[in-house]
Design an enzyme around this catalytic site. Structure first.
Site, PDB file in Angstrom:
ATOM      1  N   ASP A  13      17.324  14.387  79.261  1.00  0.00           N
ATOM      2  CA  ASP A  13      16.497  13.801  78.203  1.00  0.00           C
ATOM      3  C   ASP A  13      15.037  14.240  78.288  1.00  0.00           C
ATOM      4  O   ASP A  13      14.124  13.403  78.271  1.00  0.00           O
ATOM      5  CB  ASP A  13      16.569  12.260  78.246  1.00  0.00           C
ATOM      6  CG  ASP A  13      17.989  11.746  78.334  1.00  0.00           C
ATOM      7  OD1 ASP A  13      18.859  12.333  77.675  1.00  0.00           O
ATOM      8  OD2 ASP A  13      18.229  10.762  79.061  1.00  0.00           O
ATOM      9  N   GLU A 192      20.497   9.685  67.993  1.00  0.00           N
ATOM     10  CA  GLU A 192      19.643   8.999  68.968  1.00  0.00           C
ATOM     11  C   GLU A 192      18.506   9.937  69.358  1.00  0.00           C
ATOM     12  O   GLU A 192      18.328  11.008  68.783  1.00  0.00           O
ATOM     13  CB  GLU A 192      20.476   8.607  70.194  1.00  0.00           C
ATOM     14  CG  GLU A 192      21.216   9.780  70.826  1.00  0.00           C
ATOM     15  CD  GLU A 192      22.201   9.377  71.912  1.00  0.00           C
ATOM     16  OE1 GLU A 192      21.999   8.341  72.553  1.00  0.00           O
ATOM     17  OE2 GLU A 192      23.170  10.124  72.134  1.00  0.00           O
TER      18      GLU A 192
END
Length: 536
Positions: A13, A192
């Site tokens: 991420d 997301e």
């Protein structure tokens, strides 16, 4: 050239931020403490771990957090003379609910001091903060819809309810104004990981889609207004390997763009490198970066064309050669833990380890795999082949006490060679394994009979060659002896056990001790080494 991944081993991420000539990448740390890894680079090629900013109880307490809970998808930015770090602390991941609490901390420098957190909201995970040109700040996050059939380990599109946008008042420390759902995602779904970037009057929104497994992707959209409507990129996805099973970088998605001082554009993304012939990635989700170009249509594209990420991409002018991996030895003579190491969940590390000046002393607590207080100190596996060695002084009094070396992912996935006590043999070596046994975490015992040990220190080693793990031991100046069978190292991976959508960290190698009698017996580790294998 930049050689991907730029942050090998568990570093998912990636949120990238440039301040002057300095680049910083923040990555998720999940249940590992301290929270959030921030790496620094001058050239996008070579990176060093600069800081883990969530390092005290007032900022983060993850005792009781489940495996793969904790810190998800941080966002790092710089504005108004401060670094801003946004992060989620996920307290539940299984079932319909995600208990996900979002916070902001700030600091004038990466090294700190980092502030206590300001609570923002709990409507979903993957938060980010965008600083607009007019000085206003905007908070984004996925909104989670529990009123669906979506369950942990089997994500379905309806639970991913779109990207929320709301203004953030920094002086008041709270969200203000109307909250709007600005982007439902592409037909690929599972939307997301939002990040905003502004250029030539356009707001560019990059999101992660397809789940964090082999269908993962970076999707791009844009709008003239920050609250939409957003139109999709002509290709929908900027980066993905979902349609190329032979690509060396798989599971590519979830990242953020950055501009160099000269105007070149790069985009980070997570990726994984499954072992040959398998869909298992022991190194977890790693960080890579791609060079991009703006085209005449006002959209961003990979410079090499297509959407599949490359292992090698052009570096900015003046970049240094990539550094080669070298063996590392830790002697624990300092008063602080070497920065490569982390532990699990607790903000009170003095209860599970201390530095004596000559050893790392683990205070054996709960069982290996506990979600509350286990004495396990480990570093990331960063190479497919490596050897780790440690020297242990430990005097167990009963079979409830054990200390040694562990190849560890979570409570369902680990191998553990340790010193314990046997009523018939006295002090012995044994092996505990949990090869992906979910949900009960049942142990297996690969060593047919414990190996008796003489008194005194013992050296332990773990040697991993891709999918194979062999443990070793020696006493004094004796030669190393293999102990136990070759074990399956591939299960210590994202995809081992429950599968690719249920585990989100990576393999660690380190030292552990437990004492389920409650006596908190000490175990002294006087050295530890990690050596990448040839060609790593």
């Amino acid at each position: 050239m930049i050689v991907n991944p730029i942050l090998p081993g568990f570093n998912p991420d990636p949120s990238i931020c440039r301040v002057g000539d300095d680049y910083y990448i923040a990555t998720s740390t999940f249940e590992w403490y301290p929270g959030v890894q921030i790496h620094h680079s001058k050239d996008l090629v070579n990176w060093r771990l600069a800081k883990r900013p969530l390092a005290r109880k007032s900022q983060l307490d993850m005792r009781g957090n489940p495996d793969s809970g904790g810190i998800w998808a941080p966002c790092l930015s710089y504005a108004d003379g401060l670094f801003w770090l946004v992060y989620t602390d996920v307290k539940r991941i299984d079932g319909n609910f995600k208990d996900a609490h979002n916070y902001i901390v700030t600091s004038p420098t990466i090294e700190g001091p980092w502030s206590d957190p300001v609570y923002v909201n709990s409507s979903g995970f993957d938060p980010s903060l965008f600083h607009d040109e007019d000085g206003r700040k905007w908070f984004l996050n996925l909104v989670w819809n529990h009123l669906t059939e979506s369950v942990g380990g089997n994500p379905k599109h309806p639970a991913f309810g779109g990207i929320l946008l709301q203004e953030y008042d920094a002086k008041a420390g709270k969200l203000v104004g109307e909250v709007k759902n600005i982007f439902a995602g592409s037909p690929h779904g599972l939307t997301e990981g939002p990040h905003l970037f502004k250029r030539d009057g356009w707001y560019y929104l990059t999101v992660a889609e397809g789940g964090t497994g082999y269908d993962h992707a970076v999707t791009m959209a844009r709008s003239r207004q920050i609250d939409g409507p957003y139109e999709l990129h002509p290709d929908a996805h900027l980066i993905t390997a979902k349609d190329d099973p032979e690509a060396p970088l798989q599971r590519a998605g979830h990242g953020q763009m950055v501009e160099t001082p000269s105007g070149e554009v790069y985009h980070t993304h997570l990726c994984s490198r499954p072992l040959p012939g398998t869909r298992r990635s022991p190194l977890g989700r790693e960080t890579a970066i791609q060079k991009c170009v703006w085209k005449d249509d006002g959209w961003l594209y990979l410079e090499q064309g297509g959407v599949v990420p490359s292992v090698e991409v052009p570096a900015p002018e003046g970049a240094a050669e990539p550094q080669r991996p070298e063996p590392i030895r830790y002697d624990f003579t300092d008063t602080t833990l070497p920065r490569d190491f982390q532990w699990l969940r607790t903000p009170e590390p003095d209860r599970i380890f201390t530095l004596t000046g000559s050893a790392l002393r683990l205070h054996a607590r709960e069982s290996i795999g506990s979600w509350f207080e286990q004495a396990l100190v480990a570093r990331r596996q960063e190479h497919f082949t490596f050897r780790a060695e440690t020297r242990l002084e430990f005097a167990p009094a009963n079979y409830q006490q054990m200390a040694g070396i562990t190849h560890y992912y979570n409570r369902h996935k680990f191998h553990f060679l340790g010193v314990t006590w046997n009523a018939d043999q006295g002090r012995v070596l044994t092996i505990l394994s949990c090869p992906g046994e979910w949900p009960d975490g049942r142990l297996s015992f690969p060593l047919a009979k414990p190996v008796k040990l003489p008194d005194g220190p013992v050296e332990l080693a773990a040697e991993v060659n891709e999918a194979e793990l062999q443990f070793y031991f020696r006493n004094g100046d004796e030669d190393w002896q293999a102990i136990g069978p070759v074990l399956d190292a591939s299960v210590i991976s994202d995809e081992g056990g429950r599968g690719e959508h249920a585990s989100f960290t990576g393999a660690f190698i380190g030292m552990a001790a437990f004492d389920t009698s409650g006596s908190a017996i000490p175990a002294d580790f006087t050295k530890f080494s990690y050596a990448p294998g040839e060609g790593a």
